[in-house]
Design a protein around this motif. Structure first.
Motif, PDB file in Angstrom:
ATOM      1  N   THR A  48       0.730  -1.240   0.011  1.00 54.65           N
ATOM      2  CA  THR A  48       0.022   0.000  -0.070  1.00 54.65           C
ATOM      3  C   THR A  48       0.937   1.205  -0.061  1.00 54.65           C
ATOM      4  N   GLU A  49       2.201   0.999  -0.246  1.00 51.93           N
ATOM      5  CA  GLU A  49       3.166   2.310  -0.439  1.00 51.93           C
ATOM      6  C   GLU A  49       3.332   3.010   0.811  1.00 51.93           C
ATOM      7  N   GLN A  50       2.765   2.292   2.047  1.00 43.10           N
ATOM      8  CA  GLN A  50       3.133   2.872   3.279  1.00 43.10           C
ATOM      9  C   GLN A  50       4.829   3.417   3.512  1.00 43.10           C
ATOM     10  N   ASP A  95       7.141   3.346   1.189  1.00 42.56           N
ATOM     11  CA  ASP A  95       7.557   4.468   0.327  1.00 42.56           C
ATOM     12  C   ASP A  95       7.154   5.775   1.094  1.00 42.56           C
ATOM     13  N   ALA A  96       6.061   5.947   1.442  1.00 40.48           N
ATOM     14  CA  ALA A  96       5.681   7.142   2.391  1.00 40.48           C
ATOM     15  C   ALA A  96       6.645   7.407   3.446  1.00 40.48           C
ATOM     16  N   LEU A  97       6.971   6.528   4.207  1.00 39.34           N
ATOM     17  CA  LEU A  97       8.102   6.723   5.386  1.00 39.34           C
ATOM     18  C   LEU A  97       9.253   7.370   4.734  1.00 39.34           C
ATOM     19  N   THR A  98       9.757   6.846   3.683  1.00 40.14           N
ATOM     20  CA  THR A  98      10.800   7.528   3.095  1.00 40.14           C
ATOM     21  C   THR A  98      10.741   8.879   2.552  1.00 40.14           C
ATOM     22  N   THR A  99       9.381   9.156   2.009  1.00 42.41           N
ATOM     23  CA  THR A  99       9.477  10.635   1.734  1.00 42.41           C
ATOM     24  C   THR A  99       9.203  11.417   2.728  1.00 42.41           C
ATOM     25  N   LEU A 100       8.949  10.915   3.951  1.00 40.34           N
ATOM     26  CA  LEU A 100       8.652  11.540   5.294  1.00 40.34           C
ATOM     27  C   LEU A 100       9.997  11.863   6.236  1.00 40.34           C
ATOM     28  N   SER A 101      11.077  11.519   5.394  1.00 33.15           N
ATOM     29  CA  SER A 101      12.368  11.564   5.806  1.00 33.15           C
ATOM     30  C   SER A 101      12.630  10.548   6.991  1.00 33.15           C
ATOM     31  N   THR A 102      12.013   9.476   6.945  1.00 37.54           N
ATOM     32  CA  THR A 102      12.165   8.539   7.986  1.00 37.54           C
ATOM     33  C   THR A 102      12.598   7.344   7.266  1.00 37.54           C
ATOM     34  N   ASN A 103      13.612   6.627   7.917  1.00 33.63           N
ATOM     35  CA  ASN A 103      14.364   5.487   7.204  1.00 33.63           C
ATOM     36  C   ASN A 103      13.319   4.266   7.718  1.00 33.63           C
TER      37      ASN A 103
END
Lengths: 258, 258
Positions: free
Chosen positions: A125-127, A129-137
């Motif tokens: 569900t791309e969550q 990827d969403a973490l990465t775009t929110l500057s979270t590894n």
């Protein structure tokens, strides 16, 4: 003939790809476990999930294993009049083998599966990827807390499983096989050495690491919707179970092999 | 249309998955404060292009610059820095379903920037208000929201950190026409308020016309037409004409059988 060779080659390459990817995943995961920043809230939540909520299933497994162990060894040992060894057999089997292995397998089914399903769903569900775009590894946020919690909590679970298992043996020994309670307890302690318990708890820590690693790894690389998540869940449990059995032998050989 | 340093610049970007070529030499510049919409059929590589810019996928060759800085091949730590400039609205929302709505919106502030929870919550509530959601919805979980509300929460999360660049991945897919228009209005409004650069991908022409300054059409891994949004109806390109009028007949033939 070439088809056969091609098939063998493909399987071999697939195996190498898989091994390489798992090694890289493990290295990255471990590097994030030991490097700050840490997420205490997430680690605590996973510790509760793995440690506390696994207690009933691990406890039930342990008590019945201890009970059946007492019963089986009694009927077996009675054939050469060695019934007195029942208490010792129960405590050594529980602490060295059955406690860690059975608790590990039960937790693999419970925790490994749920981790793979959760992280796999987050992947599809791309969550992630969403973490990465929110500057979270995602390794730091999802993988590291789970692996840390698994490695820390499994020894506690196994210690409790040991105690409950021995207690199960005691119940059968005293109430069914008519052992004297005090004798049974003293026999339990008599031949138990610290190394028996320590080796079991070491196994537990390794199993905890393997279970959470396989859960995270399979979830992280799951592909293709519900079916992919289903496959990831199965793989997580099966691979964790096999690795538990393999490492059980390796660790036993390291502690007690000659 | 090219300014001295475009906000985002792609030059000759190639990406393939095994033998399947997805991006076959993409050149695109997006100026500061501009809104570019990339249109194209399903499976033409629109999402792959966005993921290459975000660093979720790594292109085989070519250069991607953000503010004149090369982002292909950055280490994960350097990438986290670059990511702070970005916000992204995912196609399926990609909300974290284990977190409440306000925690989702505040995620980039708390995890990415280390803001205190109380302050981040206030900002989250403010952002929710900007997308037309009441403060009370902040305490719900994403699963309790309708599709349109989830999209709005996702938009609020994308703008929460006041990013310089926002990506919109099919922002109106799966919404009814009225809700789609509401989202389009919100996108235009939010970009204007933040002065953000926007790059969107969609196959919804109504949405593209509304939010785009410029439109680019992606077909078979290449951008076959780029021009101002107002010129889309007289592009003189038969591929574009077929796409914007949604005709089954034309130069683009759907491969019904793979």
């Amino acid at each position: 003939m070439t088809d056969l060779l091609a098939a063998i080659g493909r399987i071999f390459l697939g195996f190498l790809t898989h091994t390489g990817r798992l090694s890289a995943f493990t290295a990255t995961a471990v590097s994030h476990v030991v490097r700050p920043p840490f997420y205490p809230r997430l680690i605590l939540r996973q510790m509760i999930e793995i440690g506390y909520f696994s207690l009933p299933v691990v406890g039930l497994t342990a008590i019945f294993s201890g009970m059946v162990l007492a019963l089986q060894s009694y009927t077996g040992f009675a054939r050469f009049s060695a019934e007195g060894a029942v208490a010792t057999v129960v405590v050594l089997s529980m602490t060295r083998e059955l406690g860690p292995v059975l608790a590990g397998l039960m937790v693999a089914g419970r925790i490994g599966a749920s981790m793979a399903a959760e992280i796999g769903t987050m992947r599809v569900t791309e969550q992630i990827d969403a973490l990465t775009t929110l500057s979270t590894n995602p390794f730091k946020y999802l993988v590291a807390p789970r692996i840390l919690a698994g490695t820390l909590m499994l020894p506690f679970l196994v210690l409790i499983a040991d105690i409950i298992g021995v207690f199960g043996g005691y119940i059968v020994g005293v109430y069914k096989l008519d052992f004297n309670s005090a004798t049974y307890i003293s026999r339990t302690w008599e031949f138990l050495e610290p190394l028996d318990v320590i080796s079991g708890l070491t196994k537990a820590a390794v199993f905890g690491f393997l279970i959470t690693l396989m859960g995270c790894y399979n979830g992280y690389y799951s592909r293709g919707g519900a079916q992919g998540v289903g496959a990831a869940t199965t793989n997580a449990v099966v691979s964790a179970a096999i690795m538990i059995l393999v490492f059980n032998y390796i660790i036993t050989a390291m502690f007690f092999g000659k | 249309m090219t300014t001295p340093t475009p906000k985002i610049r792609l030059a000759d970007v190639h990406k393939a998955f095994g033998p399947k070529v997805v991006l076959d030499g993409i050149d695109l510049s997006v100026a500061r404060g501009e809104s570019v919409v990339v249109i194209g059929g399903s499976g033409t590589g629109k999402s792959v292009m966005l993921k290459c810019i975000l660093g979720l996928l790594r292109p085989e060759s070519g250069s991607i610059q953000v503010d004149g800085e090369e982002v292909v091949g950055l280490s994960s730590r350097e990438r986290e820095q670059v990511m702070r400039k970005f916000g992204m609205l995912f196609q399926g929302g990609a909300l974290f379903d284990s977190l409440k709505v306000w925690e989702n919106v505040a995620f980039g502030l708390i995890q990415g920037q280390g803001m205190e929870r109380a302050r981040a919550r206030d900002i989250a509530i403010e952002k929710l208000a900007q997308v037309g959601l009441a403060a009370s919805s902040g305490d719900l979980f994403p699963a309790e929201l309708s599709g349109g509300m989830q999209k709005r929460v996702s938009l609020a999360r994308a703008i929460a950190t006041s990013p310089e660049i926002i990506f919109f991945d099919e922002p109106t897919t799966g919404l009814d026409p009225i809700m789609a228009d509401v989202i389009n209005d919100l996108i235009v409004k939010c970009c204007k308020e933040l002065g953000a650069t926007a790059l969107s991908i969609t196959h919804d022409m109504a949405s593209a016309r509304k939010i785009a300054d410029r439109i680019a059409m992606l077909y078979k891994g290449r951008l076959i037409w780029v021009g101002p949004a107002k010129d889309i109806d007289r592009s003189g390109n038969e591929f574009v004409d077929q796409f914007i009028h949604g005709r089954a007949q034309g130069p683009i033939s759907m491969e019904l059988r793979a």
